[in-house]
Design a protein around this motif. Sequence first.
Motif, PDB file in Angstrom:
ATOM      1  N   ALA A 103      -6.650 -34.403  13.439  1.00 34.69           N
ATOM      2  CA  ALA A 103      -7.457 -34.548  12.222  1.00 34.69           C
ATOM      3  C   ALA A 103      -8.920 -34.822  12.555  1.00 34.69           C
ATOM      4  CB  ALA A 103      -6.908 -35.666  11.345  1.00 34.69           C
ATOM      5  N   THR A 104      -9.146 -35.476  13.673  1.00 37.09           N
ATOM      6  CA  THR A 104     -10.522 -35.666  14.131  1.00 37.09           C
ATOM      7  C   THR A 104     -10.697 -34.821  15.387  1.00 37.09           C
ATOM      8  OG1 THR A 104     -12.226 -37.311  14.676  1.00 37.09           O
ATOM      9  CG2 THR A 104     -10.007 -37.755  15.502  1.00 37.09           C
ATOM     10  N   TYR A 105     -11.766 -34.057  15.398  1.00 37.79           N
ATOM     11  CA  TYR A 105     -11.961 -33.098  16.488  1.00 37.79           C
ATOM     12  C   TYR A 105     -13.456 -32.871  16.689  1.00 37.79           C
ATOM     13  CZ  TYR A 105     -12.695 -29.879  12.563  1.00 37.79           C
ATOM     14  OH  TYR A 105     -13.156 -29.292  11.409  1.00 37.79           O
ATOM     15  N   LYS A 106     -13.796 -32.328  17.854  1.00 39.91           N
ATOM     16  CA  LYS A 106     -15.187 -32.094  18.202  1.00 39.91           C
ATOM     17  C   LYS A 106     -15.506 -30.604  18.102  1.00 39.91           C
ATOM     18  CE  LYS A 106     -18.630 -33.440  21.661  1.00 39.91           C
ATOM     19  NZ  LYS A 106     -19.380 -34.317  20.752  1.00 39.91           N
ATOM     20  N   ARG A 107     -16.533 -30.273  17.311  1.00 40.15           N
ATOM     21  CA  ARG A 107     -16.953 -28.878  17.198  1.00 40.15           C
ATOM     22  C   ARG A 107     -17.681 -28.431  18.456  1.00 40.15           C
ATOM     23  NH1 ARG A 107     -19.583 -27.645  11.346  1.00 40.15           N
ATOM     24  NH2 ARG A 107     -21.470 -27.989  12.574  1.00 40.15           N
ATOM     25  N   THR A 108     -17.824 -27.127  18.612  1.00 38.12           N
ATOM     26  CA  THR A 108     -18.517 -26.605  19.784  1.00 38.12           C
ATOM     27  C   THR A 108     -19.988 -26.992  19.806  1.00 38.12           C
ATOM     28  OG1 THR A 108     -18.892 -24.510  18.618  1.00 38.12           O
ATOM     29  CG2 THR A 108     -16.952 -24.655  20.055  1.00 38.12           C
ATOM     30  N   ASP A 109     -20.558 -27.329  18.637  1.00 37.07           N
ATOM     31  CA  ASP A 109     -21.962 -27.753  18.605  1.00 37.07           C
ATOM     32  C   ASP A 109     -22.113 -29.249  18.847  1.00 37.07           C
ATOM     33  OD1 ASP A 109     -21.039 -28.823  16.240  1.00 37.07           O
ATOM     34  OD2 ASP A 109     -22.448 -27.764  14.941  1.00 37.07           O
ATOM     35  N   GLY A 110     -20.991 -29.961  19.093  1.00 37.67           N
ATOM     36  CA  GLY A 110     -21.065 -31.367  19.454  1.00 37.67           C
ATOM     37  C   GLY A 110     -20.746 -32.350  18.354  1.00 37.67           C
ATOM     38  N   ILE A 111     -20.628 -31.897  17.110  1.00 37.50           N
ATOM     39  CA  ILE A 111     -20.361 -32.803  15.995  1.00 37.50           C
ATOM     40  C   ILE A 111     -18.874 -33.158  15.956  1.00 37.50           C
ATOM     41  CG2 ILE A 111     -20.384 -33.076  13.489  1.00 37.50           C
ATOM     42  CD1 ILE A 111     -22.817 -31.277  13.413  1.00 37.50           C
ATOM     43  N   VAL A 112     -18.572 -34.443  15.851  1.00 36.83           N
ATOM     44  CA  VAL A 112     -17.188 -34.914  15.722  1.00 36.83           C
ATOM     45  C   VAL A 112     -16.827 -34.924  14.240  1.00 36.83           C
ATOM     46  CG1 VAL A 112     -15.577 -36.811  16.105  1.00 36.83           C
ATOM     47  CG2 VAL A 112     -17.319 -36.287  17.829  1.00 36.83           C
ATOM     48  N   MET A 113     -15.858 -34.110  13.869  1.00 36.07           N
ATOM     49  CA  MET A 113     -15.484 -33.913  12.468  1.00 36.07           C
ATOM     50  C   MET A 113     -14.253 -34.729  12.094  1.00 36.07           C
ATOM     51  SD  MET A 113     -17.742 -31.797  11.264  1.00 36.07           S
ATOM     52  CE  MET A 113     -17.023 -30.990   9.829  1.00 36.07           C
ATOM     53  N   MET A 114     -13.988 -34.793  10.788  1.00 38.44           N
ATOM     54  CA  MET A 114     -12.824 -35.505  10.268  1.00 38.44           C
ATOM     55  C   MET A 114     -12.213 -34.658   9.156  1.00 38.44           C
ATOM     56  SD  MET A 114     -11.127 -38.309  10.670  1.00 38.44           S
ATOM     57  CE  MET A 114      -9.511 -38.084   9.949  1.00 38.44           C
ATOM     58  N   ASP A 115     -10.970 -34.240   9.324  1.00 40.08           N
ATOM     59  CA  ASP A 115     -10.301 -33.383   8.342  1.00 40.08           C
ATOM     60  C   ASP A 115      -9.238 -34.190   7.602  1.00 40.08           C
ATOM     61  OD1 ASP A 115      -9.049 -31.454   6.853  1.00 40.08           O
ATOM     62  OD2 ASP A 115      -8.772 -30.041   8.495  1.00 40.08           O
ATOM     63  N   GLN A 116      -9.520 -34.506   6.343  1.00 39.95           N
ATOM     64  CA  GLN A 116      -8.582 -35.306   5.547  1.00 39.95           C
ATOM     65  C   GLN A 116      -7.280 -34.563   5.262  1.00 39.95           C
ATOM     66  OE1 GLN A 116     -11.845 -35.621   5.093  1.00 39.95           O
ATOM     67  NE2 GLN A 116     -12.081 -37.818   5.397  1.00 39.95           N
ATOM     68  N   ASP A 117      -7.307 -33.232   5.276  1.00 40.90           N
ATOM     69  CA  ASP A 117      -6.078 -32.475   5.033  1.00 40.90           C
ATOM     70  C   ASP A 117      -5.065 -32.685   6.152  1.00 40.90           C
ATOM     71  OD1 ASP A 117      -6.778 -31.428   2.600  1.00 40.90           O
ATOM     72  OD2 ASP A 117      -7.498 -29.513   3.395  1.00 40.90           O
TER      73      ASP A 117
END
Length: 222
Positions: A67-81
Amino acid sequence: MVFDLAKCDGCRDCTKACTKMHFVPPMQEWIKVYEVEDNQAAGSYFLPRTCMHCDNPPCVRGCPVGATYKRTDGIVMMDQDRCIGCRNCIAQCPYSARFFNWGEPPHTPEEMKAAYSVEHNYPHRKGVVEKCIMCPEMLRMGMLPACADTCKMGAIYFGDEFEDAVTNGKGETMQFSKIAETGAGFRLMEELGTEPRVYYLPPVNRKYPSPEEKHMHDATKA
């Protein structure tokens, strides 16, 4: 992201802009401004703290469902789904930059008009973790994150390491390598090996009165 602590006057406009853009639920501050004193002789200063978007993020390693992952551009994302509410990412984060919705957050009609997207993380919901995601929608349009764009002091810079430039809301640009490679800036708790992507320039030659001077001035006016 780079914070110039010599320019930050503690107004918290960055927090307000972030909260407004992402409809951040009550009791959460995705970018929080602290008053810090680590040298009595030098006095206190203001220090904004957001998600550090680490290059070696313990939150990503600790999430069992991706659910939490790092994009290739460096941003750490959070996916509530994907989030199952285990809160292990909160336990793993040394920066206290993550929040959990124990109950259903209040909603506004404007928030509920939007379909859920990982790029803005609303409408908000019960039982999931949330945090700063660096305003991906604005970045995709070539704009600065809301906090940097709103800062009237020009204390928040954002940019691309490979372009070697960071820019603030006033359009002022700095060469990133001079901050990262020369030791001009520092990172919070970098000794933990998280490789945070948020840098701080020390509060020298401040562009505003110190917090102590401001408190004295306000007391005099009262």
